[in-house]
Design a protein around this motif. Structure first.
Motif, PDB file in Angstrom:
ATOM      1  N   PHE A  15      67.566  40.691  35.729  1.00  0.00           N
ATOM      2  CA  PHE A  15      68.170  40.765  34.393  1.00  0.00           C
ATOM      3  C   PHE A  15      68.057  42.178  33.820  1.00  0.00           C
ATOM      4  O   PHE A  15      67.175  42.945  34.203  1.00  0.00           O
ATOM      5  CB  PHE A  15      67.472  39.755  33.458  1.00  0.00           C
ATOM      6  N   VAL A  16      68.927  42.435  32.852  1.00  0.00           N
ATOM      7  CA  VAL A  16      68.923  43.741  32.186  1.00  0.00           C
ATOM      8  C   VAL A  16      67.528  44.060  31.641  1.00  0.00           C
ATOM      9  O   VAL A  16      67.079  45.211  31.663  1.00  0.00           O
ATOM     10  CB  VAL A  16      69.958  43.730  31.026  1.00  0.00           C
ATOM     11  N   ALA A  17      66.824  43.039  31.181  1.00  0.00           N
ATOM     12  CA  ALA A  17      65.523  43.248  30.545  1.00  0.00           C
ATOM     13  C   ALA A  17      64.521  43.953  31.455  1.00  0.00           C
ATOM     14  O   ALA A  17      63.578  44.588  30.973  1.00  0.00           O
ATOM     15  CB  ALA A  17      64.950  41.912  30.079  1.00  0.00           C
ATOM     16  N   GLY A  18      64.717  43.868  32.776  1.00  0.00           N
ATOM     17  CA  GLY A  18      63.775  44.504  33.688  1.00  0.00           C
ATOM     18  C   GLY A  18      64.017  45.998  33.856  1.00  0.00           C
ATOM     19  O   GLY A  18      63.187  46.711  34.441  1.00  0.00           O
ATOM     20  N   ALA A  19      65.137  46.492  33.321  1.00  0.00           N
ATOM     21  CA  ALA A  19      65.497  47.901  33.562  1.00  0.00           C
ATOM     22  C   ALA A  19      64.490  48.857  32.930  1.00  0.00           C
ATOM     23  O   ALA A  19      64.200  49.916  33.489  1.00  0.00           O
ATOM     24  CB  ALA A  19      66.905  48.179  33.040  1.00  0.00           C
TER      25      ALA A  19
END
Ligand SMILES: Cc1cc2nc3c(=O)[nH]c(=O)nc-3n(C[C@H](O)[C@H](O)[C@H](O)COP(=O)(O)OP(=O)(O)OC[C@H]3O[C@@H](n4cnc5c(N)ncnc54)[C@H](O)[C@@H]3O)c2cc1C
Length: 416
Positions: free
Chosen positions: A371-375
């Motif tokens: 997910f984007v949140a891991g970027a």
């Protein structure tokens, strides 16, 4: 002239842009390649919205200043919730212009190891030599086509990542295969485009999340149950949000929580839009065959019928061997488990100096990386590893064939 640099970043989605933003800020000589947010722009249907909540949909730069709120303030564009993909792409482009102005919208065609680093060939013929490569190439090559549909022409059966304009199916009979957010939202969009749509889910039921939004948002309860990225079931979500902690869990626990955290489900706000959509659960397609301009489907309940199109929202299976730009010599040196590279500190693979971000990092860093949140975490870790290696060994040129922990990022100046 041979073009040289410290780090090449491949990919300009959330992970590539965030990593390049952090690496740029470290004062490294960075070359970043890829088309800004191309997967979101071209491989998702128009009208789709993000499933991830606001806080978990931010790209990352040092200081975390280039948020969606900052985008709204700077551009006057209002972003609604759930976030429309069109706006998210605009946000990504705005982020890129500010944090990664050095991005080159070019394609990488081959990456090979050399004695003192990597040789990165671009599709237009330029060759770049660098000490490290960060791959954030996304999931597009990993689209799963179930065997029943292999060989059917694209006009009759396509993967959801191939269809941007669902309005083309107005008035046509379309079966959507799958039970995840992509299948459910595609079915809703097709229905809203006046297609005659049926959703076919192999599992016995559709699973939903965010059915009671207050459980996620009401502070005293929400923060106990779910960590801010909101990936994974209640409580497990807190471990998922801390990838370095997650990595330390026994492998059996990691595997079990990974499956629970990324299993197919739909977000509650979609439910009302599916009220009038035909939905079958516990039903699978056994075979599919072209019959003129239609497809004949044979189903697991013994029935069969003709449809105009099958849309396969059948997900993605990570296998980095499908990245066409990785040379065979690199692939043979990569330690893989089920197609995922085994990554050490700083997302570094068994090929020193070669890092993988995004979905290929799920096996090593957990489901947040889908997910984007891991970027944010991934970009910080890569930048920290690269700069600490430089600090430890100064400007000494590292040999990338050494163990990851002993490898320094190195700056190679332009050479004639
Ligand atoms: C339908 C759908 C909906 C989703 N919704 C959400 C959501 O709401 N929230 C969420 O967090 N996640 C969502 N995801 C998951 C999402 O795909 C990932 O979170 C995110 O895209 C990962 O970013 P990335 O940077 O790894 O890859 P991508 O965004 O796929 O970016 C890949 C980049 O690599 C570049 N590239 C590829 N090959 C080359 C090459 N050879 N040379 C140069 N550049 C190259 C591409 O141009 C692109 O810029 C969704 C996925 C799908 C399929």
């Amino acid at each position: 002239m041979k073009a040289t640099c410290d780090v090449v970043v491949v990919g300009a989605g959330p992970y590539g842009l965030s990593a390049a933003a952090h690496l740029n800020a470290c004062g490294l000589k960075v070359r970043a390649f890829g088309e800004t947010m191309s997967f979101w722009d071209r491989n998702m249907p128009e009208g789709m919205c993000l499933r991830s909540p606001w806080e978990a949909s931010q790209l990352s730069n040092p200081g975390r200043r280039l948020t969606i709120d900052a985008f709204q303030a700077a551009t006057g564009e209002q972003v609604s919730r759930p976030i429309p993909i069109k706006r998210f792409v605009e946000y990504g482009r705005w982020f890129q212009a500010h944090a990664v102005p050095n991005l080159e919208q070019r394609k990488v065609s081959a990456i090979e190891r050399e004695a003192a680093g990597f040789r990165v060939a671009l599709a237009d013929g330029e060759v770049v030599r660098c000490g490290r490569v960060v791959i954030a190439g996304g999931i597009a090559p990993f689209a799963v086509i179930p065997p029943q549909f292999v060989g059917l022409p694209r006009e009759l059966a396509s993967h959801s990542s191939e269809q941007r304009d669902l309005a083309q199916f107005r008035g046509r009979k379309v079966v959507v295969i799958g039970g995840g957010q992509s299948a459910l939202e595609s079915a809703a969009l097709l229905h809203e485009c006046q297609a005659d749509v049926e959703l076919m889910v192999r599992e016995g039921a559709v699973h939903w999340t965010w059915q009671q939004p207050w459980l996620h948002t009401f502070r005293p309860i929400g923060v106990v149950l779910y960590a801010w990225p909101d990936v994974g079931p209640a409580f497990i979500s807190h471990a998922v949000a801390r990838p370095n902690l997650y990595r330390m869990l026994p492998r059996s626990v990691q595997d079990s929580w990974r499956i629970k955290s990324i299993r197919a489900n739909g977000v509650g706000w979609l439910k009302p839009r599916l009220r009038d959509v035909n939905m079958s659960t516990g039903l699978a397609v056994l075979s599919a065959a072209a019959r003129g301009s239609q497809v004949e489907l044979k189903l697991s309940d013994g029935s069969h019928g003709l449809v105009d199109h099958v849309l396969m929202a059948t997900g993605y299976h990570v296998d980095v061997r499908k990245y066409e730009f990785l040379a065979a010599s690199l692939l043979s040196a990569l330690r893989l488990i089920d197609g995922c590279p085994i990554l050490g500190r700083g997302f570094e693979s068994s090929v020193p100096g070669l890092h993988f971000l995004g979905a290929p990092a799920v096996y090593s860093y957990g489901p947040l990386m889908r997910f984007v949140a891991g970027a944010d975490f991934a970009a910080r870790e890569v930048a920290a590893t690269v700069t600490s290696a430089r600090r430890t060994l100064g400007q000494q040129i590292a040999h990338p064939l050494r163990k990851p922990s002993t490898v320094a990022a190195h700056r190679i100046s332009e050479e004639a």
